[in-house]
Design an enzyme around this catalytic site. Structure first.
Site, PDB file in Angstrom:
ATOM      1  N   GLU A  55      37.199  41.903  59.410  1.00 36.88           N
ATOM      2  CA  GLU A  55      37.800  42.245  60.700  1.00 36.88           C
ATOM      3  C   GLU A  55      37.856  41.093  61.707  1.00 36.88           C
ATOM      4  O   GLU A  55      37.398  41.225  62.833  1.00 36.88           O
ATOM      5  CB  GLU A  55      37.039  43.440  61.301  1.00 36.88           C
ATOM      6  CG  GLU A  55      37.110  44.640  60.393  1.00 36.88           C
ATOM      7  CD  GLU A  55      36.222  45.800  60.834  1.00 36.88           C
ATOM      8  OE1 GLU A  55      36.702  46.933  60.755  1.00 36.88           O
ATOM      9  OE2 GLU A  55      35.074  45.572  61.235  1.00 36.88           O
TER      10      GLU A  55
HETATM   11  C1  TNX Z   1      34.598  48.889  58.986  1.00 36.46           C
HETATM   12  S1  TNX Z   1      33.804  47.823  56.347  1.00 36.46           S
HETATM   13  C2  TNX Z   1      33.696  47.849  59.041  1.00 36.46           C
HETATM   14  C3  TNX Z   1      32.420  48.041  59.741  1.00 36.46           C
HETATM   15  C4  TNX Z   1      32.351  49.355  60.439  1.00 36.46           C
HETATM   16  C5  TNX Z   1      32.920  50.435  59.558  1.00 36.46           C
HETATM   17  C6  TNX Z   1      32.805  51.802  60.140  1.00 36.46           C
HETATM   18  C7  TNX Z   1      33.798  46.599  57.044  1.00 36.46           C
HETATM   19  C8  TNX Z   1      33.777  45.466  56.186  1.00 36.46           C
HETATM   20  N1  TNX Z   1      33.835  46.658  58.379  1.00 36.46           N
HETATM   21  O1  TNX Z   1      32.214  46.994  60.657  1.00 36.46           O
HETATM   22  O2  TNX Z   1      31.027  49.617  60.745  1.00 36.46           O
HETATM   23  O3  TNX Z   1      34.271  50.146  59.295  1.00 36.46           O
HETATM   24  O4  TNX Z   1      33.161  52.773  59.215  1.00 36.46           O
END
Ligand code: TNX
Length: 501
Positions: A308
């Site tokens: 992200e």
């Molecule tokens: C996505 S999965 C994220 C996390 C969050 C999660 C909540 C991923 C690699 N990143 O930072 O906690 O969704 O469901």
């Protein structure tokens, strides 16, 4: 699957045949014996598990003559070290069980296989008129995938050492072999770092709103790794960069190029922070951190996150990922990254953890073609922070609602188009804790869903078809065991729990 359904084992073993003979009654004294000292840990585990059910059981030292009924652990090989992935490997995790009314024997080439055999025995125990017994069966079993994990977020909301150990107990009971610890994020920092004590001094005290703060001292972390290793579980630490770094920047303003992180972050947004890996101070701090994590961690992997990067320009992100990967390799470890990591990864040894269907699917298949191996964590099936139903009190729903059937009825090798299935190293469930503030909520999110996911990861199923009905009777039997252990679980309406008792 029908034959396996007769016996309440999850994940289902490869082959189980009835001996037609009477069961083995465990009403007298039981001796768990082992051929060599390397089997002693499993002998102790099994004797404790039996004793915990009221059976008079003791583990004997190698070579001691058994008293009463013998459950023999037969270690047939002497190569017990982990493979290059830090895992026992499929051969070492395989085992056989033979039970007659005279006794039981578990054979395996390595202690990990004995452990799985011991776990299977505990699933097979049934009680009638106050006496526990084991059915007369022959079992041969081995896992489909060598990597079967759970990623646990202790950054948003902290789980203290005792609770993480309890989660390890749950993992052992379902034949998982990896615990991936998400140690830091925007809301908190959970591992003591001697060279930068502010990390836990400041960001060990913060958490998501409604969540728990706290941190693992290095002594706690070592104790945790030893507890896991004794149960044949590999710990993989994650230091998530360059995003998800607000807690680091908050604790160490030196690392924050724009000084944007004066306040702790307690919300649940993602993708807004950046540790600038084009800044030498930030790089040197990350180098210090990774050196300590590498020194504390016997396993070969450090997960470096990379997910992200929503506010990071593309080129800078790719360079940052390459820098982070190089720092991990310089620390003597191999890297793992989430999907987005493929944008910058320079080494095909780096494992890619697939989580998001919205991005990188073609890039992932291409990365696998270049030689990367992939851990399958598709959010819509294995994100155990997703709610079961819309009105379920804990968790989130951005990847959809995940009922028990959703975590069972999927096929890892069919999840990403054009991904060479031979490049899939295994399956990892995740649990993020933005909305999971307590032990009870955590276990209820994990159970029952960890059971179907364990079966997807362990039990070979070349046709790729599963239906919850196959699992249901065996799942119900597990629930009775979970109750005895005091593990809360969600009574999904998809399962007829009452037929168990
Ligand atoms: C996505 S999965 C994220 C996390 C969050 C999660 C909540 C991923 C690699 N990143 O930072 O906690 O969704 O469901």
């Amino acid at each position: 699957m029908d034959r396996n359904n007769t016996f309440p084992i999850v994940p289902a073993p490869t082959k189980i045949a009835e001996n037609q003979g009477p069961p083995l009654k465990l009403d007298a004294k039981v001796s768990v014996t082992t051929t060599t000292a390397a089997g002693q840990g499993v002998a102790n585990y099994l004797a404790d598990a039996l004793a915990g059910m009221g059976i008079s059981a003791a583990a004997l030292a190698p070579g001691s003559p058994p008293e009463g009924t013998e459950i023999a652990l037969d270690l047939t090989g002497d190569e017990h070290g982990p493979n290059a992935d830090g895992l026992p490997g499929i051969g070492a995790e395989s085992y056989q069980i033979s039970i007659t009314d005279a006794g039981a024997k578990i054979s395996a080439s390595a202690p990990a296989g004995l452990q799985h055999g011991a776990t299977t025995l505990t699933h097979l125990l049934t009680q009638a008129e106050g006496t526990w017994s084991l059915p007369a069966v022959e079992i041969t079993d081995s896992p489909r995938y060598s990597w079967r994990g759970l990623s646990l977020d202790i950054a948003r909301s902290f789980s203290p050492l005792a609770e993480i150990k309890e989660i390890i107990d749950v993992l052992v009971d379902l034949k998982y072999n990896v615990l991936h610890l998400h140690l830091c994020d925007d809301q908190g920092w959970r591992l003591q770092i001697r060279s930068h004590p502010e990390l836990t001094k400041i960001s060990g005290n913060t958490a998501v709103e409604g969540g728990r703060s706290g941190f693992l001292t290095q002594a706690d972390y070592i104790e945790l790794i030893e507890y896991a290793a004794a149960r044949h579980i590999l710990v993989v630490p994650e230091i998530d960069v360059p995003g998800h770094t607000h807690a680091l920047l908050h604790a160490l303003p030196l690392a924050d190029v724009g000084r944007k992180a004066p306040e702790p972050y307690t919300g649940i947004e993602v993708g807004f922070s950046e540790l600038r890996l084009d800044d030498p101070t930030a790089v040197s701090i990350l180098t210090d951190i990774l050196a300590e994590v590498a020194e504390l961690t016997p396993g070969p992997w450090i997960h470096i996150g990379g997910d992200e990067p929503l506010v990071i320009p593309g080129e800078r992100y790719a360079t940052s990922v390459a820098t982070a990967e190089k720092l991990v390799r310089d620390s003597g470890k191999k890297a793992i990254g989430w999907n987005e990591f493929v944008r910058g990864s320079q080494h095909t040894e780096t494992l890619i953890q697939h989580w998001d269907h919205r991005t990188e699917l073609a890039a992932l298949a291409n990365a696998a073609r270049r030689g990367h191996r992939v851990i399958m964590s598709p959010a819509s099936h294995v994100y155990l922070d997703m709610k079961y139903t819309q009105d379920y009190p804990h968790g989130q729903d951005w990847a959809g609602l995940i009922e028990v059937a959703d975590s069972y009825e999927w096929e890892p090798s069919a999840d990403v188009p054009n991904l060479n299935p031979d490049q899939i190293i295994g399956v990892e469930a995740t649990i993020w804790t933005e909305k999971i503030p307590t032990r009870e909520a955590m276990l209820e999110m994990l159970l029952p869903r960890l059971a179907p996911i364990a079966e997807v990861a362990w039990s070979a199923n070349p046709e790729g078809e599963r239906s919850l009905g196959d699992l249901e009777p065996r799942l119900v039997a597990q629930a009775a065991r979970w109750e005895r252990k005091g593990w809360p679980f969600y009574r999904s309406p998809q399962v007829q729990w009452s037929s168990a008792e």
